[in-house]
Structures are given as structure tokens and as C-alpha cells.
Design a protein around this motif. Structure first.
Motif, PDB file in Angstrom:
ATOM      1  N   GLY A 187       1.435  -5.554   6.335  1.00  0.00           N
ATOM      2  CA  GLY A 187       0.552  -4.508   6.843  1.00  0.00           C
ATOM      3  C   GLY A 187      -0.228  -3.790   5.763  1.00  0.00           C
ATOM      4  N   ASP A 233       3.024  -7.420   1.195  1.00  0.00           N
ATOM      5  CA  ASP A 233       3.220  -6.655   2.433  1.00  0.00           C
ATOM      6  C   ASP A 233       2.321  -7.223   3.526  1.00  0.00           C
ATOM      7  OD1 ASP A 233       4.013  -4.599   4.150  1.00  0.00           O
ATOM      8  OD2 ASP A 233       2.367  -3.297   3.495  1.00  0.00           O
ATOM      9  N   ASP A 293       0.808  -1.229   0.000  1.00  0.00           N
ATOM     10  CA  ASP A 293       0.000   0.000   0.000  1.00  0.00           C
ATOM     11  C   ASP A 293       0.835   1.270   0.000  1.00  0.00           C
ATOM     12  OD1 ASP A 293       0.532  -1.099   2.680  1.00  0.00           O
ATOM     13  OD2 ASP A 293      -0.363   0.768   3.369  1.00  0.00           O
TER      14      ASP A 293
END
Ligand code: CA
Length: 232
Positions: free
Chosen positions: A57, A55, A12
Motif C-alpha cells: 500500500g 509495501d 511510506d
């Protein structure tokens, strides 16, 4: 060699994603990007790449959950990106089914190297770029097997798939003479309908592209009644 290996990056943070995309694409890989886990899973259900960089997170679905769902329909290799050392235990605990991980901040070169190792282990097309044989290098050629491209005298040649396969075969074995039948078998082995003249036609177009860069030079030798070789 067909297409370059395809990588999906799920991250993100735009700056990190950009860095990865840049590092992998300059390494000759075909890279796509998703910023969210949900969109990534939808994409993965439609088409599975050669490797996923994920990723932990993510803002919508945790990376572990994305991987768990992914594992219900694909064994594609996964490299986790993690910001926290305490997450490593879960990643390497194998319950998740990850192949490797890197901890942020990481070097893009290191990540690219790990991607190559895993692709090789997975038996995909990402062979390491072989050092060009001395004679091929002496002729001014650089072979980039990962990127499926060839440079001559410092400039990348704009080659079609079969031109690339033909030229890279000659480059790997300078001086070796290949008959048309051998070239047909080695280069066009996956083509449905081919005739011997295909070899001549492609040698001709490769020569024309080399001549466009240096009109006075022809590093491909014709051996009458025998075949072709790269000048040794
Ligand atoms: Ca993140």
C-alpha cells in the motif's frame, strides 16, 4: 566476505520503515529507504540491491505495480509487506514474482530472519553467523560474519577489509597453521598485486589493534618458517 548485503526498503509509513531499518542494520545489513514507489523504481534502475522489501500500500504506485515494473529489468528477491490478508492470494499467486511476504503487524526479528533465508537461498553473501569455534570464543573473540566484524573482549575491532578477512579466517580454524602462501591465496585471492610481505604487514596491524585493547595479550601465534595461527 565483501560488503554487507544491501537492502532497499520501500515503505511510506515512517514508523514501520524506521523499525525495519533498525532491525536490519543491527543485523549487519546495509539498508536504504524510499517512501514512494516512483522514487524507488528510479533508484532501482540506477542500482539493484541484494533484496527489496516492498509495501503493497504505497501512496503513489501500488506495490504490485512496482514489483511488476521491477521484474522487467531485475530478478532481485522481493519480500512484500502487506496489511491485509486478502492481498496474500495475489502475492503468493506468483503472477507478481514475489519471494516472500509478511503481514503487518510483524516482528522485525521475523522479517530479518526471512531476509537472511532469502539472501542465502539467492546465494548472496549473507551467510548465517557461524557459532564461533570454542577455542576462538575462549580467546575472547566474537565473529559476526553477517556484519563482517570481529569483537575482542566485548569490543568491536576497527578492521580494514583484509584485516577482517585475515582474522576471521584464523578464528574459524583455531590452532590451524596457515602458511603465507595459503593466506595469500585465501585472503587476497581477489587482489591484483600482492606480495608475501602483505601477510606480515596485516598480521602486524591486527596485532597492534588487539594490543591497543590488551597490551599483555597476543592471541596470534607466529610459527617460524611456517606461518600463523590463532592460539588454540
Ligand atoms: Ca503503506
Amino acid at each position: 566476505m565483501t560488503n554487507p548485503p544491501s537492502i532497499l526498503v520501500i515503505e511510506d509509513e515512517a514508523a514501520i520503515a524506521d523499525t525495519i531499518l533498525y532491525a536490519l542494520s543491527t543485523d549487519g545489513m546495509s539498508v536504504a529507504h524510499c517512501a514512494l514507489g516512483g522514487a524507488a523504481l528510479a533508484r532501482l534502475r540506477a542500482q539493484v540491491p541484494d533484496l527489496v522489501i516492498l509495501d503493497v500500500g504505497l501512496p503513489d504506485i501500488n506495490g504490485f505495480e512496482v514489483c511488476r515494473t521491477l521484474r522487467t529489468f531485475s530478478d532481485v528477491p522481493v519480500i512484500f509487506l502487506t496489511a491485509r490478508h486478502e492481498e496474500i492470494d495475489r502475492i503468493v499467486g506468483l503472477e507478481i514474482g514475489a519471494d516472500d511476504y509478511v503481514v503487518k503487524p510483524f516482528s522485525p526479528r521475523e522479517l530479518a530472519a526471512r531476509v537472511r533465508v532469502i539472501l542465502r537461498r539467492a546465494g548472496t553473501r549473507a551467510a548465517p553467523p557461524p557459532a564461533p569455534p570454542a577455542a576462538a570464543a575462549a580467546q575472547g573473540f566474537t565473529l559476526d560474519a553477517d556484519g563482517a566484524r570481529v569483537a575482542w573482549r566485548g569490543r568491536w575491532l576497527d578492521l580494514t577489509r583484509y584485516e577482517y578477512l585475515l582474522l576471521s579466517l584464523l578464528l574459524r580454524h583455531p590452532g590451524r597453521i596457515y602458511s603465507r602462501a595459503q593466506l595469500m591465496a585465501l585472503v587476497w585471492h581477489d587482489a591484483a598485486d600482492t606480495i608475501d610481505r602483505t601477510v606480515d604487514t596485516h598480521v602486524k596491524t591486527v596485532r597492534a589493534k588487539l594490543r591497543a585493547l590488551d597490551p599483555g595479550c597476543d592471541p596470534i601465534r607466529t610459527h617460524r618458517g611456517m606461518g600463523y595461527s590463532l592460539a588454540a
